[in-house]
Design an enzyme around this catalytic site. Structure first.
Site, PDB file in Angstrom:
ATOM      1  N   ASP A  79      -1.870  33.094   1.542  1.00 31.89           N
ATOM      2  CA  ASP A  79      -3.094  33.062   2.079  1.00 31.89           C
ATOM      3  C   ASP A  79      -4.291  33.517   1.889  1.00 31.89           C
ATOM      4  OD1 ASP A  79      -2.690  35.762   2.884  1.00 31.89           O
ATOM      5  OD2 ASP A  79      -2.190  35.562   4.874  1.00 31.89           O
ATOM      6  N   VAL A 139      11.571  -8.781 -16.364  1.00 33.38           N
ATOM      7  CA  VAL A 139      11.461  -8.809 -14.990  1.00 33.38           C
ATOM      8  C   VAL A 139      12.562  -8.228 -14.227  1.00 33.38           C
ATOM      9  CG1 VAL A 139      10.713 -10.334 -12.966  1.00 33.38           C
ATOM     10  CG2 VAL A 139       9.570 -10.632 -15.260  1.00 33.38           C
ATOM     11  N   ALA A 140      13.778  -8.539 -14.678  1.00 36.83           N
ATOM     12  CA  ALA A 140      15.118  -7.989 -13.995  1.00 36.83           C
ATOM     13  C   ALA A 140      15.239  -6.599 -14.356  1.00 36.83           C
ATOM     14  CB  ALA A 140      16.347  -9.151 -14.663  1.00 36.83           C
ATOM     15  N   ASP A 156       4.224  35.966   0.250  1.00 33.63           N
ATOM     16  CA  ASP A 156       3.281  37.087   0.797  1.00 33.63           C
ATOM     17  C   ASP A 156       3.862  37.677   1.893  1.00 33.63           C
ATOM     18  OD1 ASP A 156       1.292  38.859   0.758  1.00 33.63           O
ATOM     19  OD2 ASP A 156      -0.185  37.258   1.936  1.00 33.63           O
ATOM     20  N   THR A 198      13.343  -9.198  -1.523  1.00 35.02           N
ATOM     21  CA  THR A 198      14.555  -8.817  -0.813  1.00 35.02           C
ATOM     22  C   THR A 198      15.490  -7.778  -1.218  1.00 35.02           C
ATOM     23  OG1 THR A 198      15.628 -10.295  -2.689  1.00 35.02           O
ATOM     24  CG2 THR A 198      15.330 -11.494  -0.580  1.00 35.02           C
ATOM     25  N   GLU A 230      10.188  -3.548  -9.777  1.00 29.92           N
ATOM     26  CA  GLU A 230       8.785  -3.687  -9.350  1.00 29.92           C
ATOM     27  C   GLU A 230       8.523  -2.544  -8.061  1.00 29.92           C
ATOM     28  OE1 GLU A 230       9.600  -6.963 -11.999  1.00 29.92           O
ATOM     29  OE2 GLU A 230      10.647  -6.253 -10.144  1.00 29.92           O
TER      30      GLU A 230
END
Length: 908
Positions: A649, A299-300, A346, A746, A304
């Site tokens: 275009d 997890v560290a 172009d 945080t 995430e």
């Protein structure tokens, strides 16, 4: 000799058929009809039905849509997602349901967010289908009838007239003053004159095949009868559609860098988890504790919030670009444009105004410049010294009177601006006359029109006949200089009309050549009293002068090219226009540098891929270029390691727009095909907008680097705490859910604030970053490790103090490490905002979102200690005043040290 059956097979749809197709443009009309087993009176209804059964309808094949499930499953290939999934499963196996649910929730959010941003219609080829012509006029069984255009087959004979759209590729059998607009297909900026009787070599490039009309191009003048040689996917438009489909969606540089970063992250996470697990096993810890520690490390290691913050950062870039008229259709292209090293663009309507404009009038040995661009009648007549002399202006007015009256166009003001109705060349002449104060309506009242000799490709001129006030019949003629000169016996001098001698003719011819060499399209203007309105009577005219026109550079383009050059970005013109015209515009824009070369489309086609790649860095302009050549050019730059932005275009730009790292289409004049193939659309069609978009793309990448640095130094700080505790034989200093809280709450809000950082002052004075560079360069990686160790050391210091201050109460010590780590990460935001010190009020408040993020996250962190339900879930004990003092002192250390180090570097 090719058999009838083979020829018909070659005319049908399919890639193999096109590769073997006869050179229809080079075959005589009767030979083309013979090879198609048809006749000038068309097919029989029965034969048409049989061929429709064999070749299928005259329609483009719809693309296969990407299933939503495939897009969803693609999100599961992310390394971040896989690490989170492994952590959630491990938590569930150890009975830690709360942790498993929390990790699983983050996993679902990331997958859904990625799915939502990727789920969009892939409609590039569908946009081509929208160009399909609904009805066609065909000759069958010798009779003219209207049919569904989908029922056309090779060998059908079709009729065309002004205002129609060509329903299939066809070889002309006969034509009368036929002109078509092919700009969307070939890039040719003016209507193309088509002739059934022209003799062309096989190697004639597509834009010069005047014996062929192409599906989805527009007839603006004349009539014709033609035999269909290709339908559906075998047409030029269909071929481009298959090029577009084959191009696919390329990964942007950012996507590649994030994937590489994710793989390195996975290796690091697994390595650290293995080390910590081995240390725990050596200490004799239980398997349950080893798994819990492994979950905490996993997890560290995973930031995430990274996918969400990257997406939001690009969304912010989308918003900023939209404010500057660049509309983003695919999020990752926001950053990719900032990485561009080459801009292939172009010419018509991008570098130029996209509107024919008279820029020069030459009379009696004097050249008068006409200012202003486009169809807006705003401009004036000037020479080198200012306003022209009265005697010069008098002859100019005579010439422009012809330009206004021998004219069938009109220019009207619409809400979107001034628009031309009719031939763009004639519209330009009408606008030039208005700039001189001549209005066609007023001129017609004084000079009523009596007859017209229409333009034809054979005579290469047109004339109108008018009744003068004295009753005489006056012819006003305009056309190719050589053809007008043939009918002139006098020329207008400043002191009156004089005989046109050989010396004057040579001077006119030399001026015509000089103007043409400047890329101007030159017409001659003449008038004279005639005895009748037949073509034979059109003689004895007085040459009034020459007019030169061009699609002029758009306002601000030259400055934008210089700005891009200052940012280390090359601009390469890729156009379907003539070589001289392209070179003239390029020179005026300062686009060609010393040593640059101009290539024609045929030269590009003759080069091998390797030879094209070797010459790519010297190419400044490519003219008369086909859709395939544009794709090859883009790939040549990419193979050299360039990041390519392609601006276009037209239909023929679509495949190159998809192939390029970033495709940019024009929003106003761009075809739907181009807009659907592009990742970015310029709402205002201004080339300056591309420089603004590049700047915003660089800001986005800068900000991504800032928050990646911030998140990784925070996450690495967490790993440092866990690894340091393991090496020191200390108990687990953080719980998995506490780490998840920091990574989601945080860490994420400050990272989001970094996504809103304003650009650095020198952002458009830097060279493009190297295409092979990584998000975390060597220097940034060293800084990341250094700050992580500072954060980890401060946290371990607080943890050690807690273990000594509260023996037998490990949760109190864990609380101190949790609070110190969270607050030190929050205060670390100042280090991440810039490479320089954040000093002075203006610097400090330049991003108010950063100040708000600090206030918010500090408040949320305090809630974990003082909100009982949240404290119970996170296993937090409210610190004592002494504990808070330890937390405050240790948490500020990384921020203070970081600013001191930056200050010393700046002072040094």
């Amino acid at each position: 000799m090719t058999t009838t059956r083979e020829a018909l097979g070659e005319a049908g749809a399919g890639e193999a058929g096109r590769l073997r197709a006869p050179p229809w443009h080079a075959l005589p009309a009767d030979e083309g009809v013979r090879r198609l087993a048809s006749s000038p009176t068309g097919l029989t209804a029965a034969e048409a039905r049989a061929r429709l059964e064999r070749y299928g309808p005259n329609a483009l094949r719809p693309p296969k849509p990407t299933p939503a499930l495939r897009i969803l499953l693609a999100q599961l290939r992310s390394v971040v997602v896989l690490l989170l999934a492994a952590a959630a499963v491990a938590a569930l196996l150890t009975g830690d349901v709360v942790d498993a649910i929390a990790i699983g929730a983050v996993l679902v959010i990331n997958v859904v967010l990625g799915f939502a941003t990727e789920l969009r219609a892939r409609r590039s080829v569908e946009a081509l289908i929208q160009l399909e012509v609904q009805r066609a006029t065909v000759v069958r069984d010798g009779a003219v009838r209207e049919v569904d255009a989908r029922e056309l087959v090779p060998g059908d004979v079709i009729q065309l007239e002004a205002g129609q759209t060509v329903p299939a590729d066809a070889r002309l059998l006969r034509s009368t003053e036929l002109r078509t607009v092919e700009a969307p297909l070939t890039g040719e900026s003016v209507p193309v004159e088509k002739r059934a009787d022209a003799v062309l070599p096989e190697e004639t490039p597509l834009p010069d095949r005047i014996t062929i009309v192409y599906k989805s191009t527009a007839v603006v003048a004349g009539t014709a009868r033609a035999v269909v040689v290709a339908t559906g996917a075998a047409t030029e438009v269909g071929r481009i559609g298959e090029l577009v489909a084959a191009a696919g969606e390329a990964e942007t540089p950012l996507e590649k860098r994030l994937d590489a970063l994710g793989r390195r992250l996975a290796v690091a996470a697994l390595g650290v988890a293995a080390v910590v697990a081995v240390l725990d096993l050596l200490k004799g810890e239980s398997l349950l504790l080893v798994l819990q520690t492994g979950i905490a490390v996993a997890v560290a290691a995973v930031p995430e919030g990274l996918p969400a913050v990257v997406t939001i950062a690009m969304a912010v870039g989308v918003w900023r670009m939209a404010r500057r008229n660049a509309l983003v259709r695919r999020l990752p292209t926001v950053e990719a444009l900032g990485a561009a090293t080459v801009v292939c663009t172009d010419k018509t309507g991008t570098l130029t105004a996209g509107e024919q404009t008279v820029t020069s009038v030459w009379v009696a040995g004097h050249e008068v410049r006409v200012t202003g661009a486009g169809y807006a009648p705003v401009g004036e007549l000037v020479d080198e010294e200012g306003p022209p002399a009265p005697e010069v202006l008098a002859v100019v007015h005579r010439a422009l009177r012809v330009a206004a009256l021998a004219n069938r166009a009109d220019v009207v003001e619409m809400p979107a601006g001034w628009m031309a109705r009719g031939d763009p060349t004639e519209a330009a002449l009408l606008v030039a006359a208005r700039k001189a104060g001549l209005e066609r309506e007023a001129l017609l009242r004084a000079w009523p029109e009596a007859a017209e000799l229409p333009f034809s490709s054979e005579r290469m001129l047109m004339a109108t006949y008018h009744q003068a006030e004295d009753g005489r019949l006056v012819a006003l003629a305009k056309g190719a200089p050589a053809r007008i000169l043939e009918r002139c016996e006098r020329f207008a001098a400043l002191d009156g009309d004089r005989p046109l001698d050989d010396a004057t003719r040579k001077r006119v011819e030399a001026r015509n050549a000089l103007m043409a060499a400047r890329g101007l399209r030159v017409l001659a203007l003449a008038e004279g009293v005639v005895g009748g309105t037949s073509e034979a009577e059109l003689k004895g005219l007085t040459l009034l002068g020459l007019v030169g026109m061009i699609d002029p550079p758009a306002e601000g383009v030259r400055e934008t090219i210089e700005r891009l050059r200052g940012a280390g970005i090359r601009t390469v013109m890729v156009t379907g226009d003539q070589r001289l015209t392209a070179e003239a515009v390029a020179r005026e824009l300062g686009l060609l540098r010393p040593g640059d070369e101009t290539l024609g489309g045929a030269e590009v086609d003759a080069l091998t891929d390797e030879a094209l790649r070797e010459r790519a860095d010297r190419i400044g302009v490519v003219s008369r270029v086909t859709a395939e050549a544009k794709v090859r050019l883009v790939r040549a730059f990419q193979q050299r390691g360039d990041i390519v932005a392609m601006l276009g275009d037209g239909i023929n730009d679509a495949a190159a727009l998809r192939t390029a790292d970033v495709g940019v289409a024009m929003g106003r004049r761009g075809t739907d095909v181009a807009k659907e193939a592009a990742g970015i659309v310029l709402a205002d069609d201004r080339f300056q907008t591309i420089a603004a978009a590049v700047e915003e793309g660089r800001v986005v990448y800068d900000n991504i680097r800032k928050f990646v640095f911030y998140l990784f130094s925070c996450n690495l700080g967490e790993i440092t705490v866990l690894l340091g505790a393991g090496l020191a034989g200390l108990p687990l200093p953080l719980y998995p859910l506490q780490i998840l809280w920091m990574n989601i709450v945080t860490d994420t809000f400050p990272a989001l604030a970094l996504a809103l950082e304003p650009g650095e002052p020198d952002i458009m004075r830097r060279p493009p970053r190297a295409p092979e560079s990584t998000i975390l360069s060597g220097r940034v990686l060293k800084a990341t490790v250094a700050y992580a160790m500072l954060i980890g050391a401060a946290t371990l210091a607080a943890f050690l103090w807690g273990l000594r201050a509260y023996p037998g109460e490990p949760r109190r010590a864990v609380t101190l490490s949790f609070m110190t780590l969270a607050l030190s990460q929050i205060f670390h935001l100042g280090n991440a905002r810039s490479n320089r010190r954040v000093t002075g009020l203006h610097r400090a408040v330049s991003n108010p979102y950063a100040l708000a993020a600090v206030a918010l996250t500090v408040g949320l962190q305090l809630m974990t200690a003082y909100l009982p339900p949240l404290a119970r879930v996170l296993r937090v004990e409210t610190p004592t005043p002494t504990g808070w003092l330890v937390v405050a002192v240790t948490a500020l250390v990384p921020a203070i040290v970081g600013q001191l180090v930056k200050g010393r570097a700046e002072d040094g």
